[in-house]
Write a protein that holds these residues in place. Structure first.
Motif, PDB file in Angstrom:
ATOM      1  N   GLU A 103      25.487  31.865   9.765  1.00 18.48           N
ATOM      2  CA  GLU A 103      24.643  32.444  10.156  1.00 18.48           C
ATOM      3  C   GLU A 103      23.318  32.638   9.250  1.00 18.48           C
ATOM      4  O   GLU A 103      22.199  32.399   9.719  1.00 18.48           O
ATOM      5  CB  GLU A 103      24.960  33.917  10.720  1.00 18.48           C
ATOM      6  CG  GLU A 103      25.887  33.744  12.090  1.00 18.48           C
ATOM      7  CD  GLU A 103      26.261  35.282  12.552  1.00 18.48           C
ATOM      8  OE1 GLU A 103      25.683  36.167  12.009  1.00 18.48           O
ATOM      9  OE2 GLU A 103      27.261  35.182  13.324  1.00 18.48           O
ATOM     10  N   GLU A 104      23.514  32.910   8.060  1.00 23.58           N
ATOM     11  CA  GLU A 104      22.594  32.991   6.917  1.00 23.58           C
ATOM     12  C   GLU A 104      22.899  32.207   5.827  1.00 23.58           C
ATOM     13  O   GLU A 104      23.838  32.037   5.655  1.00 23.58           O
ATOM     14  CB  GLU A 104      22.167  34.472   6.764  1.00 23.58           C
ATOM     15  CG  GLU A 104      21.820  35.313   7.550  1.00 23.58           C
ATOM     16  CD  GLU A 104      20.470  35.298   8.089  1.00 23.58           C
ATOM     17  OE1 GLU A 104      19.645  34.661   7.520  1.00 23.58           O
ATOM     18  OE2 GLU A 104      20.104  35.737   9.307  1.00 23.58           O
ATOM     19  N   PRO A 105      21.744  31.356   5.253  1.00 20.24           N
ATOM     20  CA  PRO A 105      21.930  30.639   4.076  1.00 20.24           C
ATOM     21  C   PRO A 105      22.921  31.546   3.028  1.00 20.24           C
ATOM     22  O   PRO A 105      22.604  32.579   2.732  1.00 20.24           O
ATOM     23  CB  PRO A 105      20.520  30.381   3.870  1.00 20.24           C
ATOM     24  CG  PRO A 105      19.538  30.555   4.997  1.00 20.24           C
ATOM     25  CD  PRO A 105      20.116  31.566   5.638  1.00 20.24           C
ATOM     26  N   VAL A 106      23.799  30.971   2.474  1.00 21.77           N
ATOM     27  CA  VAL A 106      24.740  31.476   1.376  1.00 21.77           C
ATOM     28  C   VAL A 106      24.181  30.754   0.168  1.00 21.77           C
ATOM     29  O   VAL A 106      24.272  29.640  -0.224  1.00 21.77           O
ATOM     30  CB  VAL A 106      26.104  30.746   1.581  1.00 21.77           C
ATOM     31  CG1 VAL A 106      26.787  31.466   0.788  1.00 21.77           C
ATOM     32  CG2 VAL A 106      26.535  31.192   3.269  1.00 21.77           C
ATOM     33  N   GLN A 162      10.437  24.301   0.573  1.00 21.90           N
ATOM     34  CA  GLN A 162      11.320  24.252  -0.532  1.00 21.90           C
ATOM     35  C   GLN A 162      12.826  24.131  -0.017  1.00 21.90           C
ATOM     36  O   GLN A 162      13.831  24.559  -0.530  1.00 21.90           O
ATOM     37  CB  GLN A 162      11.365  25.576  -1.564  1.00 21.90           C
ATOM     38  CG  GLN A 162      10.055  25.753  -2.231  1.00 21.90           C
ATOM     39  CD  GLN A 162      10.195  26.927  -3.231  1.00 21.90           C
ATOM     40  OE1 GLN A 162      10.977  27.784  -3.124  1.00 21.90           O
ATOM     41  NE2 GLN A 162       9.396  26.924  -4.233  1.00 21.90           N
ATOM     42  N   GLU A 163      12.966  23.022   0.716  1.00 23.25           N
ATOM     43  CA  GLU A 163      14.156  22.924   1.656  1.00 23.25           C
ATOM     44  C   GLU A 163      14.763  21.289   1.170  1.00 23.25           C
ATOM     45  O   GLU A 163      13.626  20.381   1.324  1.00 23.25           O
ATOM     46  CB  GLU A 163      14.064  22.892   3.041  1.00 23.25           C
ATOM     47  CG  GLU A 163      14.286  24.183   3.366  1.00 23.25           C
ATOM     48  CD  GLU A 163      14.652  24.532   4.792  1.00 23.25           C
ATOM     49  OE1 GLU A 163      15.458  23.605   5.433  1.00 23.25           O
ATOM     50  OE2 GLU A 163      14.856  25.747   5.378  1.00 23.25           O
ATOM     51  N   PHE A 164      15.858  21.281   0.705  1.00 16.01           N
ATOM     52  CA  PHE A 164      16.219  19.908   0.403  1.00 16.01           C
ATOM     53  C   PHE A 164      17.554  19.365   1.382  1.00 16.01           C
ATOM     54  O   PHE A 164      18.110  20.321   1.867  1.00 16.01           O
ATOM     55  CB  PHE A 164      16.997  19.872  -0.917  1.00 16.01           C
ATOM     56  CG  PHE A 164      17.776  18.788  -1.182  1.00 16.01           C
ATOM     57  CD1 PHE A 164      17.154  17.428  -1.967  1.00 16.01           C
ATOM     58  CD2 PHE A 164      19.199  18.420  -1.125  1.00 16.01           C
ATOM     59  CE1 PHE A 164      17.829  16.337  -2.272  1.00 16.01           C
ATOM     60  CE2 PHE A 164      19.914  17.396  -1.225  1.00 16.01           C
ATOM     61  CZ  PHE A 164      19.105  16.149  -1.778  1.00 16.01           C
ATOM     62  N   SER A 180      18.342  25.373   1.004  1.00 18.18           N
ATOM     63  CA  SER A 180      16.870  25.989   0.972  1.00 18.18           C
ATOM     64  C   SER A 180      16.845  26.503  -0.539  1.00 18.18           C
ATOM     65  O   SER A 180      17.674  26.762  -1.324  1.00 18.18           O
ATOM     66  CB  SER A 180      16.987  27.255   2.010  1.00 18.18           C
ATOM     67  OG  SER A 180      17.812  27.979   1.806  1.00 18.18           O
ATOM     68  N   ASN A 181      15.567  27.254  -0.894  1.00 17.43           N
ATOM     69  CA  ASN A 181      15.236  27.612  -1.870  1.00 17.43           C
ATOM     70  C   ASN A 181      15.385  26.820  -3.215  1.00 17.43           C
ATOM     71  O   ASN A 181      15.852  27.361  -4.039  1.00 17.43           O
ATOM     72  CB  ASN A 181      15.704  29.236  -2.114  1.00 17.43           C
ATOM     73  CG  ASN A 181      15.516  30.146  -1.067  1.00 17.43           C
ATOM     74  OD1 ASN A 181      14.577  29.980  -0.358  1.00 17.43           O
ATOM     75  ND2 ASN A 181      16.501  30.552  -0.396  1.00 17.43           N
ATOM     76  N   VAL A 182      14.974  25.834  -2.906  1.00 15.56           N
ATOM     77  CA  VAL A 182      15.066  24.841  -4.116  1.00 15.56           C
ATOM     78  C   VAL A 182      13.636  24.524  -4.681  1.00 15.56           C
ATOM     79  O   VAL A 182      12.868  23.769  -4.199  1.00 15.56           O
ATOM     80  CB  VAL A 182      15.697  23.391  -4.151  1.00 15.56           C
ATOM     81  CG1 VAL A 182      15.796  22.618  -5.121  1.00 15.56           C
ATOM     82  CG2 VAL A 182      17.304  23.664  -3.258  1.00 15.56           C
ATOM     83  N   ALA A 210      18.975  28.894  -5.090  1.00 15.92           N
ATOM     84  CA  ALA A 210      19.407  27.857  -3.790  1.00 15.92           C
ATOM     85  C   ALA A 210      20.424  28.590  -2.976  1.00 15.92           C
ATOM     86  O   ALA A 210      21.339  29.064  -3.495  1.00 15.92           O
ATOM     87  CB  ALA A 210      19.780  26.607  -4.554  1.00 15.92           C
ATOM     88  N   ALA A 211      20.293  28.017  -1.580  1.00 14.68           N
ATOM     89  CA  ALA A 211      21.566  28.533  -0.578  1.00 14.68           C
ATOM     90  C   ALA A 211      21.658  27.477   0.296  1.00 14.68           C
ATOM     91  O   ALA A 211      20.838  26.823   0.698  1.00 14.68           O
ATOM     92  CB  ALA A 211      20.759  29.830  -0.072  1.00 14.68           C
ATOM     93  N   VAL A 212      23.024  27.428   0.534  1.00 13.23           N
ATOM     94  CA  VAL A 212      23.602  26.387   1.623  1.00 13.23           C
ATOM     95  C   VAL A 212      23.125  26.874   3.013  1.00 13.23           C
ATOM     96  O   VAL A 212      23.494  28.084   3.433  1.00 13.23           O
ATOM     97  CB  VAL A 212      24.908  26.227   1.400  1.00 13.23           C
ATOM     98  CG1 VAL A 212      25.586  25.351   2.643  1.00 13.23           C
ATOM     99  CG2 VAL A 212      25.296  25.659   0.160  1.00 13.23           C
TER     100      VAL A 212
END
Length: 513
Positions: free
Chosen positions: A479-482, A348-350, A372-374, A401-403
């Motif tokens: 450091e972690e997806p936002v 689920q990554e764009f 991520s999370n799309v 979704a997260a950047v």
């Protein structure tokens, strides 16, 4: 325009009916009854046969000087006032029934070759002309029948959709297509080649010498707009899904992804767009390439455009918006563009792998982004166009979704020098004196913003750029997806928070050698 294309698309059906039906009628009648049989065939489609010289033998039909009036290949269609065919020559004709052919479990040959020349189709006083149409190796293949649902009765649309889904043809070649020039819309085409027609798929479509015109239907342009292209091509076309849906009696509106054929590559070369009496837009080449699909959705695509030349005066631009560029000495802009993305259904990554635009003698812009999370699904993609724009859909798609990472870079290719020279002239200074003063102002600001790491980075990058114009880059790699929701909330409260959340970095680099 659409009406012309629909009529032109009916040429193949017309020739097939004339070839197969005419051959069956004439071959049964013998020379003495041939004219009556042909007239009877045409009258069965609510038309009248006027004249023709024909020859028929086993598996072959030749017709010279065919004239039909008030003719419709499909009784449900609007009839044509006049159909004229200079010569029709069909070889390898088979005797068969269309309904039996589309329900049979074995392949069925239609004909081995067809050639028609000097074709004219007239409706409401307007005539579409074709110099020649050639087809070869036409048959029906049973391979696609498993996609059909059982039905005791079929509508006419279902019959033709099933026939199209089962059709095989080695080649369809059209030359000299000309729609009525006096109409508000129209098309000319020097050559059209279609190869590898196979159960709803097409290997390639290539058009040479394409011209289209339309009165006031493109954007806000009010006069006649014309488009010309030296070459247009598509490869890897798959229309089997919409054909299967039509064949099974479903409604097709072209408002959903599954209504539209998918393709591997579309390309155009030598494109010219002109408003009557004004400066043209030109495009050297453009291409859309879908490397892979998941159902109806492209999962890796590249779009590119090479050398779009836009004059900064005329119908295609707002002259107020381009006044600054003209003051810098630009009379036209030459754009090139690349956009490439990939989506992984499992992770689920764009990924926006590259979105770049370059403008000759001005600069370049390049961007990358990972999200991520799309949660794309086939059901979500195959929504109507209106649904895709609804807030509920967007929230469902991007709510989690997260950047993960991203970058944006700007590279000078000549505009910085023009800005400096123009501003220096306006201030009554030499360019080097003006630039030295601007650098001094930036360095003075460094002390004022010393508490902000990003502000210091930005000033250092600008100073380096002013001293040696090259590239300025902004990157994010938290450091972690936002989550996007967190970014939206931070922007509403205090945009400065985005700097820390995204861990933004600004830098400058010298121009490439």
């Amino acid at each position: 325009m659409s009406r012309n294309i629909i009529i032109a698309g009916g040429v193949a059906a017309l020739l097939l009916v004339l070839a197969v039906g005419g051959y069956l009628a004439l071959s049964r009648g013998g020379d003495g009854l041939a004219l009556a049989q042909l007239d009877r065939l045409v009258r069965a489609h609510d038309g009248s046969y006027e004249s023709a010289v024909f020859a028929v033998e086993e598996g072959r039909l030749i017709v010279d000087g065919l004239v039909l009036r008030n003719y419709a290949a499909d009784p449900d269609a609007e009839p044509l006032d006049l159909v004229e065919v200079g010569r029709l020559d069909v070889a390898g004709l088979a005797r068969f029934n269309l309904l039996d052919a589309i329900n049979s479990d074995r392949a069925q040959q239609v004909f081995s070759s067809l050639e028609a020349t000097d074709i004219a189709l007239t409706e409401s006083g307007q005539t579409i002309r074709l110099e020649a149409v050639r087809m070869r190796d036409v048959s029906f293949d049973h391979a696609g029948r498993g996609a059909f649902t059982d039905s005791t009765s079929l509508s006419r649309a279902q019959v033709f959709a099933r026939a199209a889904a089962l059709l095989n043809a080695g080649e369809l070649h059209v030359t000299g297509f000309q729609s009525p020039e006096e109409g508000p819309t129209g098309m000319r085409l020097a050559e059209l080649d279609i190869t590898g027609i196979d159960n709803g798929t097409i290997e390639s479509i290539t058009a040479h010498g394409l011209s289209l015109w339309d009165e006031g239907q493109i954007g806000t342009v009010g006069d006649t707009v014309s488009l010309e292209a030296e070459r247009v091509s598509m490869t890897g076309i798959d229309a089997s899904m919409p054909l299967r849906r039509l064949a099974n009696g479903e409604q097709i509106t072209f408002d959903r992804q599954s209504d539209i054929p998918i393709y591997r590559r579309f390309a155009a070369e030598g494109v010219l767009v002109t408003e009557e009496g004004d400066l043209p837009l030109t495009i050297e080449a453009l291409a859309f390439e879908n490397e892979s699909y998941e159902g109806v959705m492209p999962t890796r695509s590249t779009w590119s455009l090479n050398s779009l030349n836009v004059p900064l005066r005329g119908a295609f631009v707002d002259e107020d918006d381009t006044a600054v560029l003209r003051s810098l000495g630009y009379d036209e802009l030459d754009f090139s563009f690349v956009y490439r993305f990939a989506y992984d259904f499992n992770s689920q990554e764009f990924a926006l792998e590259n979105a770049s635009m370059s403008i000759a003698e001005l600069g370049e812009l390049e961007m990358q982004l990972q999200v991520s999370n799309v949660p794309f699904t086939a059901e979500m993609i195959d929504q109507t166009a209106d649904t895709l724009l609804e807030e509920e859909f967007i929230v469902a798609l991007l709510g989690q979704a997260a950047v993960r990472a991203g970058s944006l870079s700007v590279t000078d290719r000549g505009i910085f020098e023009r800005i400096v020279e123009t501003n220096a002239g306006n201030a009554g200074l030499e360019p080097d004196v003006y630039l030295t003063s601007a650098i001094a102002d930036l360095e003075a600001r460094r002390q004022e913003v010393a508490s902000s790491e990003l502000a210091v980075q930005t000033i250092d990058a600008l100073v380096a750029f002013f001293e040696e114009p090259g590239t300025i880059s902004v990157t994010t790699a938290p450091e972690e997806p936002v989550p996007l929701q967190q970014l939206v909330l931070a922007a509403q409260i205090n945009p400065v928070l985005l700097v820390e959340i995204l861990d933004l970095r600004v830098s400058a680099s010298a121009p490439a050698e």
